[in-house]
Design an enzyme around this catalytic site. Sequence first.
Site, PDB file in Angstrom:
ATOM      1  N   ARG A   1       0.655  -1.091  -0.050  1.00  0.00           N
ATOM      2  CA  ARG A   1      -0.037   0.071   0.093  1.00  0.00           C
ATOM      3  C   ARG A   1       0.969   1.296  -0.163  1.00  0.00           C
ATOM      4  O   ARG A   1       0.612   2.246  -0.881  1.00  0.00           O
ATOM      5  CB  ARG A   1      -1.168  -0.132   1.122  1.00  0.00           C
ATOM      6  CG  ARG A   1      -1.925   1.168   1.331  1.00  0.00           C
ATOM      7  CD  ARG A   1      -2.474   1.832  -0.077  1.00  0.00           C
ATOM      8  NE  ARG A   1      -3.155   0.860  -0.863  1.00  0.00           N
ATOM      9  CZ  ARG A   1      -3.377   0.861  -2.047  1.00  0.00           C
ATOM     10  NH1 ARG A   1      -3.073   1.931  -2.585  1.00  0.00           N
ATOM     11  NH2 ARG A   1      -3.997  -0.054  -2.685  1.00  0.00           N
TER      12      ARG A   1
ATOM     13  N   ASP B   1      -1.559  38.565 -12.021  1.00  0.00           N
ATOM     14  CA  ASP B   1      -2.348  37.857 -11.248  1.00  0.00           C
ATOM     15  C   ASP B   1      -3.984  37.991 -11.431  1.00  0.00           C
ATOM     16  O   ASP B   1      -4.381  39.297 -11.610  1.00  0.00           O
ATOM     17  CB  ASP B   1      -2.312  38.144  -9.570  1.00  0.00           C
ATOM     18  CG  ASP B   1      -3.212  37.314  -8.469  1.00  0.00           C
ATOM     19  OD1 ASP B   1      -3.540  36.153  -8.967  1.00  0.00           O
ATOM     20  OD2 ASP B   1      -3.809  37.983  -7.585  1.00  0.00           O
TER      21      ASP B   1
END
Length: 276
Positions: free
Chosen positions: A98, A215
Amino acid sequence: MSPDLDAIASQVSSALAEDLGVGDVSASLIEPSRRGRAILLTRQAGVLAGRAWAETAFRLLDPACNLRWSADDGEEILAGQQLCVIEGQARAMLSAERTALNFLQLLSGVATSTRHYVDSIAGTGARLLDTRKTLPGLRLAQKYAVRMGGGHNHRLGLYDMVMLKENHITAAGGIQASVALARQQHPGLTVEVEVETLEQLEQALAADADRIMLDNFGLEDMRLAVEKNQGRAILEASGGLELNQLRQVAETGVDDISVGALTKTIIPLDLSLRFE
């Protein structure tokens, strides 16, 4: 930049400790002397990344295990493809399974998503960048996966580039003052300024910033920014950009496009380990 093997060992050791606790009670049912052979398969197409993390997970529990890969990091893989054959102590392989898959699926998911974004702007000359929006403790791993997908790394942390965002600029007394302070205190580092308007862009250019982040600019303002810049600074488009927008953004002429979703919004690649 190759992955740091010490950092990988630390990350994987922490993940194994989280999984194993005081011991793997299920794997304890297997005789310690029993050997095993397992096949790692992919159930979907994508880009492989994270081999070193998977190998480390298996070898920390069984240093003598043998892994034979048929695909390299950065390589495109197909649904149903056999990626690796693993041979070693059955108990150790079951305990490491896992943890190994978690890293491999996560990093392959990042690389696969990155490749989609990179393909969407192919031929424009713009580069795709990641951001610091990474899972805590896994930044270098995720940024490695971005490179395997064909993207580029922005700054790694708060130490390798001066990034003047809105709050820094306000606290330091404006764009001109903050850039001057950055040059004085960190003369060897790149200075990037985040701007939200064309007026702020002109201030950043006047301050001689190395990079300017646009931005949340609209497409027309991006084109105007490229025109005003005339190659003086590296222009980076940023701000919630999605895959279907990237081609138009790249065609405005910006140099870079940064996308936080590469490392923040992750769909792991579907991989499976099967014992024979």
